[in-house]
Design a protein around this motif. Structure first.
Motif, PDB file in Angstrom:
ATOM      1  N   ARG A   1     -23.910 -22.940  41.765  1.00  0.00           N
ATOM      2  CA  ARG A   1     -24.531 -21.752  40.759  1.00  0.00           C
ATOM      3  C   ARG A   1     -25.546 -22.654  40.037  1.00  0.00           C
ATOM      4  NH1 ARG A   1     -20.797 -20.492  36.252  1.00  0.00           N
ATOM      5  NH2 ARG A   1     -19.347 -19.741  37.815  1.00  0.00           N
ATOM      6  N   PRO A   2     -26.583 -21.910  39.859  1.00  0.00           N
ATOM      7  CA  PRO A   2     -27.763 -22.296  39.003  1.00  0.00           C
ATOM      8  C   PRO A   2     -27.366 -22.335  37.633  1.00  0.00           C
ATOM      9  CG  PRO A   2     -28.134 -19.831  39.316  1.00  0.00           C
ATOM     10  CD  PRO A   2     -26.731 -20.239  40.252  1.00  0.00           C
ATOM     11  N   ILE A   3     -28.112 -23.442  36.829  1.00  0.00           N
ATOM     12  CA  ILE A   3     -27.720 -23.747  35.301  1.00  0.00           C
ATOM     13  C   ILE A   3     -29.083 -23.812  34.710  1.00  0.00           C
ATOM     14  CG2 ILE A   3     -26.522 -25.386  33.814  1.00  0.00           C
ATOM     15  CD1 ILE A   3     -24.405 -24.293  35.349  1.00  0.00           C
ATOM     16  N   VAL A   4     -29.371 -23.185  33.680  1.00  0.00           N
ATOM     17  CA  VAL A   4     -30.528 -23.096  33.028  1.00  0.00           C
ATOM     18  C   VAL A   4     -30.415 -23.984  31.966  1.00  0.00           C
ATOM     19  CG1 VAL A   4     -32.337 -21.698  31.849  1.00  0.00           C
ATOM     20  CG2 VAL A   4     -30.979 -20.633  33.567  1.00  0.00           C
ATOM     21  N   ASP A   5     -31.569 -25.031  31.757  1.00  0.00           N
ATOM     22  CA  ASP A   5     -31.632 -26.096  30.877  1.00  0.00           C
ATOM     23  C   ASP A   5     -32.568 -25.001  29.522  1.00  0.00           C
ATOM     24  OD1 ASP A   5     -32.598 -27.750  28.968  1.00  0.00           O
ATOM     25  OD2 ASP A   5     -32.581 -29.389  30.242  1.00  0.00           O
ATOM     26  N   THR A   6     -31.947 -24.580  28.676  1.00  0.00           N
ATOM     27  CA  THR A   6     -32.728 -23.870  27.832  1.00  0.00           C
ATOM     28  C   THR A   6     -33.677 -24.410  26.982  1.00  0.00           C
ATOM     29  OG1 THR A   6     -30.792 -23.920  26.355  1.00  0.00           O
ATOM     30  CG2 THR A   6     -31.000 -21.709  27.746  1.00  0.00           C
ATOM     31  N   ASP A   7     -33.523 -25.765  26.722  1.00  0.00           N
ATOM     32  CA  ASP A   7     -34.522 -26.339  26.127  1.00  0.00           C
ATOM     33  C   ASP A   7     -35.735 -26.639  27.047  1.00  0.00           C
ATOM     34  OD1 ASP A   7     -32.655 -27.148  24.115  1.00  0.00           O
ATOM     35  OD2 ASP A   7     -31.913 -29.105  24.800  1.00  0.00           O
ATOM     36  N   LYS A   8     -35.640 -26.708  28.179  1.00  0.00           N
ATOM     37  CA  LYS A   8     -36.962 -26.601  29.060  1.00  0.00           C
ATOM     38  C   LYS A   8     -37.450 -25.431  29.343  1.00  0.00           C
ATOM     39  CE  LYS A   8     -35.840 -30.678  31.914  1.00  0.00           C
ATOM     40  NZ  LYS A   8     -35.464 -30.972  33.344  1.00  0.00           N
ATOM     41  N   CYS A   9     -36.550 -24.306  29.355  1.00  0.00           N
ATOM     42  CA  CYS A   9     -37.072 -23.031  29.840  1.00  0.00           C
ATOM     43  C   CYS A   9     -38.115 -22.473  28.648  1.00  0.00           C
ATOM     44  CB  CYS A   9     -35.850 -21.958  29.711  1.00  0.00           C
ATOM     45  SG  CYS A   9     -36.314 -20.386  30.001  1.00  0.00           S
ATOM     46  N   THR A  10     -39.201 -21.975  29.186  1.00  0.00           N
ATOM     47  CA  THR A  10     -40.222 -21.342  28.460  1.00  0.00           C
ATOM     48  C   THR A  10     -40.181 -19.944  28.144  1.00  0.00           C
ATOM     49  OG1 THR A  10     -41.776 -21.251  30.287  1.00  0.00           O
ATOM     50  CG2 THR A  10     -41.782 -23.343  29.085  1.00  0.00           C
ATOM     51  N   GLY A  11     -39.299 -19.454  29.204  1.00  0.00           N
ATOM     52  CA  GLY A  11     -39.305 -17.808  28.980  1.00  0.00           C
ATOM     53  C   GLY A  11     -40.322 -17.129  29.715  1.00  0.00           C
TER      54      GLY A  11
ATOM     55  N   ASN B   1     -32.764 -15.500  22.860  1.00  0.00           N
ATOM     56  CA  ASN B   1     -33.876 -16.177  22.368  1.00  0.00           C
ATOM     57  C   ASN B   1     -35.149 -16.299  23.485  1.00  0.00           C
ATOM     58  OD1 ASN B   1     -32.621 -17.479  20.158  1.00  0.00           O
ATOM     59  ND2 ASN B   1     -31.317 -18.893  21.546  1.00  0.00           N
ATOM     60  N   GLY B   2     -35.199 -15.353  24.266  1.00  0.00           N
ATOM     61  CA  GLY B   2     -36.096 -14.947  25.307  1.00  0.00           C
ATOM     62  C   GLY B   2     -36.213 -16.037  26.562  1.00  0.00           C
ATOM     63  N   LYS B   3     -34.903 -16.804  26.657  1.00  0.00           N
ATOM     64  CA  LYS B   3     -35.025 -17.782  27.558  1.00  0.00           C
ATOM     65  C   LYS B   3     -34.144 -17.249  28.777  1.00  0.00           C
ATOM     66  CE  LYS B   3     -36.550 -21.065  24.883  1.00  0.00           C
ATOM     67  NZ  LYS B   3     -36.223 -22.372  24.671  1.00  0.00           N
ATOM     68  N   ALA B   4     -34.226 -17.848  30.113  1.00  0.00           N
ATOM     69  CA  ALA B   4     -33.551 -17.337  31.485  1.00  0.00           C
ATOM     70  C   ALA B   4     -32.365 -17.408  31.154  1.00  0.00           C
ATOM     71  CB  ALA B   4     -34.221 -17.935  32.587  1.00  0.00           C
ATOM     72  N   ALA B   5     -31.112 -16.690  31.484  1.00  0.00           N
ATOM     73  CA  ALA B   5     -29.690 -16.556  31.738  1.00  0.00           C
ATOM     74  C   ALA B   5     -29.548 -15.932  33.032  1.00  0.00           C
ATOM     75  CB  ALA B   5     -29.010 -15.878  30.452  1.00  0.00           C
TER      76      ALA B   5
ATOM     77  N   VAL C   1     -41.138 -25.603  35.381  1.00  0.00           N
ATOM     78  CA  VAL C   1     -40.814 -26.607  34.544  1.00  0.00           C
ATOM     79  C   VAL C   1     -39.488 -27.437  34.874  1.00  0.00           C
ATOM     80  CG1 VAL C   1     -42.148 -26.061  32.557  1.00  0.00           C
ATOM     81  CG2 VAL C   1     -39.904 -25.080  32.725  1.00  0.00           C
ATOM     82  N   LYS C   2     -39.045 -27.076  36.031  1.00  0.00           N
ATOM     83  CA  LYS C   2     -37.824 -27.435  36.507  1.00  0.00           C
ATOM     84  C   LYS C   2     -36.548 -27.309  35.448  1.00  0.00           C
ATOM     85  CE  LYS C   2     -39.843 -28.676  40.219  1.00  0.00           C
ATOM     86  NZ  LYS C   2     -39.776 -27.493  41.146  1.00  0.00           N
ATOM     87  N   ALA C   3     -36.472 -26.094  34.987  1.00  0.00           N
ATOM     88  CA  ALA C   3     -35.445 -25.857  33.912  1.00  0.00           C
ATOM     89  C   ALA C   3     -34.271 -25.643  34.320  1.00  0.00           C
ATOM     90  CB  ALA C   3     -36.010 -24.807  33.159  1.00  0.00           C
TER      91      ALA C   3
END
Ligand code: SF4
Ligand code: SF4
Length: 98
Positions: free
Chosen positions: A38-48, A66-70, A88-90
């Protein structure tokens, strides 16, 4: 639905059995059960930026508050395209839980 001799005639979409509806859409098939990872999103890195949303073949990228990927895990098949395209390899893949 009505019968005409040997034929069954469906007069509108609501008459169709779920199996027939699922032939043209995955809405009724929870394809998330197909995943091994499963893919996991690092929301600190994600720029949306939404690039992963554009490339996901299963429309499984959502936007959080917050406009980040989920990820929509009911339908994500774990193909990892989102991991490849994120600038950004999020997103990273982890082994699916049993
Ligand atoms: S792993 Fe594949 S199906 Fe799942 S969110 Fe990423 S691109 Fe979409
Ligand atoms: S491609 Fe990466 S940075 Fe862009 S929205 Fe998706 S996870 Fe966030």
């Amino acid at each position: 639905m009505k019968k005409d001799g040997d034929k069954i005639i469906f007069e509108n979409a609501a008459d169709l059995p779920d199996m027939a509806k699922s032939m043209g859409t995955t809405r009724f098939n929870k394809t998330g059960t197909w995943r091994n990872e499963r893919p996991i999103v690092d929301t600190d890195k994600c720029t949306g930026c939404g690039i992963c949303w554009k490339y996901c073949p299963d429309m499984s990228i959502l936007e959080d508050e917050n406009g980040k990927a989920a990820i929509d895990y009911e339908f994500c098949k774990g193909c990892a395209i989102c991991v490849e395209v994120c600038p950004v390899k999020a997103i990273s893949m982890v082994e699916e839980e049993k």
